[in-house]
Design an enzyme around this catalytic site. Sequence first.
Site, mmCIF file in Angstrom:
data_model
loop_
_atom_site.group_PDB
_atom_site.id
_atom_site.type_symbol
_atom_site.label_atom_id
_atom_site.label_comp_id
_atom_site.label_asym_id
_atom_site.label_seq_id
_atom_site.Cartn_x
_atom_site.Cartn_y
_atom_site.Cartn_z
ATOM 1 N N CYS A 203 1.227 -1.359 -0.015
ATOM 2 C CA CYS A 203 -0.282 -0.133 -0.210
ATOM 3 C C CYS A 203 1.106 1.117 -0.050
ATOM 4 O O CYS A 203 1.707 1.299 0.852
ATOM 5 C CB CYS A 203 -0.625 0.051 1.268
ATOM 6 S SG CYS A 203 -1.572 -1.161 1.385
ATOM 7 N N ARG B 191 5.069 0.380 -6.194
ATOM 8 C CA ARG B 191 4.512 -0.573 -5.445
ATOM 9 C C ARG B 191 3.778 -1.634 -5.374
ATOM 10 O O ARG B 191 4.059 -3.093 -5.069
ATOM 11 C CB ARG B 191 4.666 0.334 -4.060
ATOM 12 C CG ARG B 191 4.999 1.538 -3.352
ATOM 13 C CD ARG B 191 4.630 2.375 -2.101
ATOM 14 N NE ARG B 191 4.313 2.145 -1.665
ATOM 15 C CZ ARG B 191 5.503 1.907 -0.806
ATOM 16 N NH1 ARG B 191 6.731 2.540 -0.545
ATOM 17 N NH2 ARG B 191 5.275 1.864 0.725
ATOM 18 N N TRP C 30 -2.152 -2.813 -0.939
ATOM 19 C CA TRP C 30 -1.823 -3.818 -1.403
ATOM 20 C C TRP C 30 -2.888 -4.979 -1.081
ATOM 21 O O TRP C 30 -2.647 -4.810 0.244
ATOM 22 C CB TRP C 30 -0.326 -4.497 -1.989
ATOM 23 C CG TRP C 30 -0.440 -5.368 -2.015
ATOM 24 C CD1 TRP C 30 0.289 -5.705 -3.540
ATOM 25 C CD2 TRP C 30 0.711 -6.739 -1.221
ATOM 26 N NE1 TRP C 30 1.167 -6.932 -3.166
ATOM 27 C CE2 TRP C 30 0.774 -7.602 -2.327
ATOM 28 C CE3 TRP C 30 0.137 -6.423 0.232
ATOM 29 C CZ2 TRP C 30 1.488 -8.865 -1.637
ATOM 30 C CZ3 TRP C 30 1.021 -7.891 0.444
ATOM 31 C CH2 TRP C 30 1.020 -9.125 -0.429
ATOM 32 N N ASN D 254 -1.426 2.089 5.416
ATOM 33 C CA ASN D 254 -0.300 0.502 5.106
ATOM 34 C C ASN D 254 0.403 -0.160 5.958
ATOM 35 O O ASN D 254 0.555 0.106 7.407
ATOM 36 C CB ASN D 254 0.873 1.127 4.333
ATOM 37 C CG ASN D 254 1.785 -0.220 4.089
ATOM 38 O OD1 ASN D 254 1.774 -0.924 3.599
ATOM 39 N ND2 ASN D 254 3.573 0.926 3.742
ATOM 40 N N GLY D 255 -0.165 -1.570 5.996
ATOM 41 C CA GLY D 255 -0.051 -2.382 7.219
ATOM 42 C C GLY D 255 -1.023 -3.036 7.881
ATOM 43 O O GLY D 255 -1.807 -2.971 6.981
ATOM 44 N N GLU E 61 18.060 -17.269 -8.335
ATOM 45 C CA GLU E 61 17.473 -15.822 -8.686
ATOM 46 C C GLU E 61 17.383 -16.468 -9.824
ATOM 47 O O GLU E 61 15.749 -15.526 -10.470
ATOM 48 C CB GLU E 61 18.683 -14.726 -8.584
ATOM 49 C CG GLU E 61 18.662 -14.196 -9.231
ATOM 50 C CD GLU E 61 17.497 -12.792 -8.075
ATOM 51 O OE1 GLU E 61 17.262 -13.117 -7.738
ATOM 52 O OE2 GLU E 61 16.923 -11.684 -8.544
ATOM 53 N N LYS F 82 13.252 -14.929 -11.104
ATOM 54 C CA LYS F 82 12.757 -13.812 -11.999
ATOM 55 C C LYS F 82 11.831 -14.690 -12.029
ATOM 56 O O LYS F 82 10.786 -14.016 -13.262
ATOM 57 C CB LYS F 82 14.046 -13.474 -12.583
ATOM 58 C CG LYS F 82 14.624 -12.622 -12.077
ATOM 59 C CD LYS F 82 14.466 -11.254 -11.881
ATOM 60 C CE LYS F 82 14.509 -10.792 -10.370
ATOM 61 N NZ LYS F 82 14.778 -10.339 -9.833
ATOM 62 N N GLU G 113 8.165 -14.733 -11.159
ATOM 63 C CA GLU G 113 7.290 -13.200 -11.017
ATOM 64 C C GLU G 113 6.782 -13.380 -11.960
ATOM 65 O O GLU G 113 5.856 -12.216 -11.974
ATOM 66 C CB GLU G 113 8.703 -12.691 -9.812
ATOM 67 C CG GLU G 113 9.580 -11.909 -10.319
ATOM 68 C CD GLU G 113 10.570 -11.001 -9.204
ATOM 69 O OE1 GLU G 113 11.578 -11.203 -8.893
ATOM 70 O OE2 GLU G 113 9.634 -10.651 -8.838
ATOM 71 N N HIS H 238 18.582 -36.594 -5.823
ATOM 72 C CA HIS H 238 17.865 -36.691 -4.053
ATOM 73 C C HIS H 238 16.128 -36.860 -4.321
ATOM 74 O O HIS H 238 15.868 -36.696 -3.106
ATOM 75 C CB HIS H 238 18.636 -35.939 -3.294
ATOM 76 C CG HIS H 238 20.091 -37.245 -3.104
ATOM 77 N ND1 HIS H 238 20.757 -38.030 -2.450
ATOM 78 C CD2 HIS H 238 21.493 -35.996 -3.523
ATOM 79 C CE1 HIS H 238 21.967 -38.128 -2.834
ATOM 80 N NE2 HIS H 238 22.716 -36.525 -3.666
ATOM 81 N N LYS I 177 6.799 -3.518 -4.453
ATOM 82 C CA LYS I 177 8.100 -3.246 -4.492
ATOM 83 C C LYS I 177 8.587 -3.542 -3.307
ATOM 84 O O LYS I 177 9.742 -3.717 -2.673
ATOM 85 C CB LYS I 177 7.922 -1.665 -4.866
ATOM 86 C CG LYS I 177 9.874 -1.756 -5.138
ATOM 87 C CD LYS I 177 10.260 -2.798 -6.666
ATOM 88 C CE LYS I 177 11.990 -2.210 -6.635
ATOM 89 N NZ LYS I 177 12.467 -3.388 -7.718
#
Length: 606
Positions: free
Chosen positions: A2, A27, A74, A98-99, A478, A482, A485, A501, A601
Amino acid sequence: MCGIIGISSNKSVSANIVNSLKKLEYRGYDSAGIATLSDGKINEFKSEGRVDKLEQNFDLKNLKGNIGIGHVRWATHGMPNSVNAHPHSSFNVSVVHNGIIENSTVLKKHLVEQGHNFKSQTDTEVIVHLITENLKTKDFEVAITKTLKQLHGSFALGIVFKDMPDLIVGARRGSPLAVGYGPNENYLGSDSYALKSMTNKVTYLDDGEFCIVKKDQVLFFNEEGKKINKKILELSSNEASYDKGDFKHFMAKEIEEQPNTIKTGIKEYIDKTNSEINIFNFPWKVSEINSITLIGCGTAYHSCLMAKYWFDELTQLDVNIDIASEFRYRKNRFKENSLYIFVSQSGETADTYAALDLCNKNKMKTCAVVNVIESSIARDSKFVLPIHCGPEIGVASTKAFLGQILILYILALKLSSLRKEITKENYQEKIKDLQDLPKLIEKSLLIDNDIQAISSTFNEAKGSMFLGRGFSYPIALEGALKLKELSYVHAEGYPAGEMKHGPLALIEDGMPVVVLAPRDSYYLKTISNMQEVIARGAKVLLITNKIKDEVVSENIWETIEVENTNNDLLPFLLTIPLQKLAYYSALKKGYDIDKPRNLAKSVTVE
Ligand code: F6R
């Protein structure tokens, strides 16, 4: 996550609130809203979707009011829709948040019993009714202090009051909040970036504080409601770096900026003339440090893992890594001679900040490797090593990753030299090699045609794997992150030697598998692991470095060669094709590359 904006001015604020909300879009969010005060009324407008949709749905250009708040949401509690979008208002109070309010269910029950009606499924609406209730019996500042004390969890708040049309209240616990100063107006914002087009003068609220923002005055209070003074900071970076320029997406721009990221990092930290590393103001003696714990989330955690390989290679230090959300709740044994390093692009990630806070409370040595130097993590760490890569807007981290691993590599080298665990010649040789890195990255970026062709196979696959050993293993993780997402394709990063394994069972005919096998000391081992997946039908994209010897293997589907350098630095180059693979896969699918679904973000909630 948010984003909040608030403006108190001597002129209409709606246009600037909408502009600032657009700045906060990076964000990641699912709905947006605005509330202004005019003619003794709260004017509240909200929509599911983007800020553009909010503008299309309502005539915000003619929205009156010299004071207002705005929000991009968000979703945490309740579906993303216009009812759950912020602001939330009662007849006299409107709030953006926000929170997460952890005790919202208990508070709501009491408020409903007291006759309050709730419209949304959010935790935020509780704050609105709680303030309304407290204002009935208390003076204004006392009511605010009491309300904030009743809330458990994390919040950054912007609050306006129908009967006080000249002020906004801002409050912070856990989630960041900044105040900005302009001519005949003052602002409230989730970050300085939202305020950038209006001011470069800001004050950051610390945990527990609240403020009253009027057009010509800002007052700050501690959690007991006592007035306090705060410093005004002047921000430096310029607005131009927030522009996409000729690029289609911020992510594409940020990938291409990486030679510059590394050049700037080298300029800041390397003294070319003396082949020395400029980290002089380290606040502790090296003899006081015998172990290091690196902590981060997501991509920043991958930077920590990368750094562990370098620290292990270059020093005798005992090096541990941890995911911040695990570290903060684990029973940790804090040791006096440990250095705790917090890695974060935004410097605001809630879990990383909580882990730092825990270390500070236990009087540990804390160091931040961050990009945003005005951030909470930078401000509260005892020592800061900035990444200097400029604003990163694309939600998927690219240049910040290379920036983080550069600084961590430089730190590993420096500590190795100070601890006399590397010869002077070797140290200087490695510093020299570093200086060639920007050029090598520049050349390794010239692979768009090859990657574009390859990326369709990954789009169409049910799933994919990214394998590497040693220095290449963090990069495999990484690369997989990428791809998942951005193109929403299942991708697993795995240590190549671990496949037999269990995960080998996943390999089936035609499954795309990326194998990172540079010609380092792990090369032959990785090539053997690659053969094992090829034998089971995998379509292997091999990523290696350019040297004269041919690759000793058959049946490889595609090969990409990055430039050659020393083994330590190969991870920088191997990262580039993986970033481009994710980018082009998402581009082909037409996904929102800079704002992938469900992601944010700056992850300012747990
Ligand atoms: C992935 C990504 C995230 C962040 C993570 C931590 O591309 O960007 O995994 O790395 O949310 O964020 P910072 O670095 O801001 O602490």
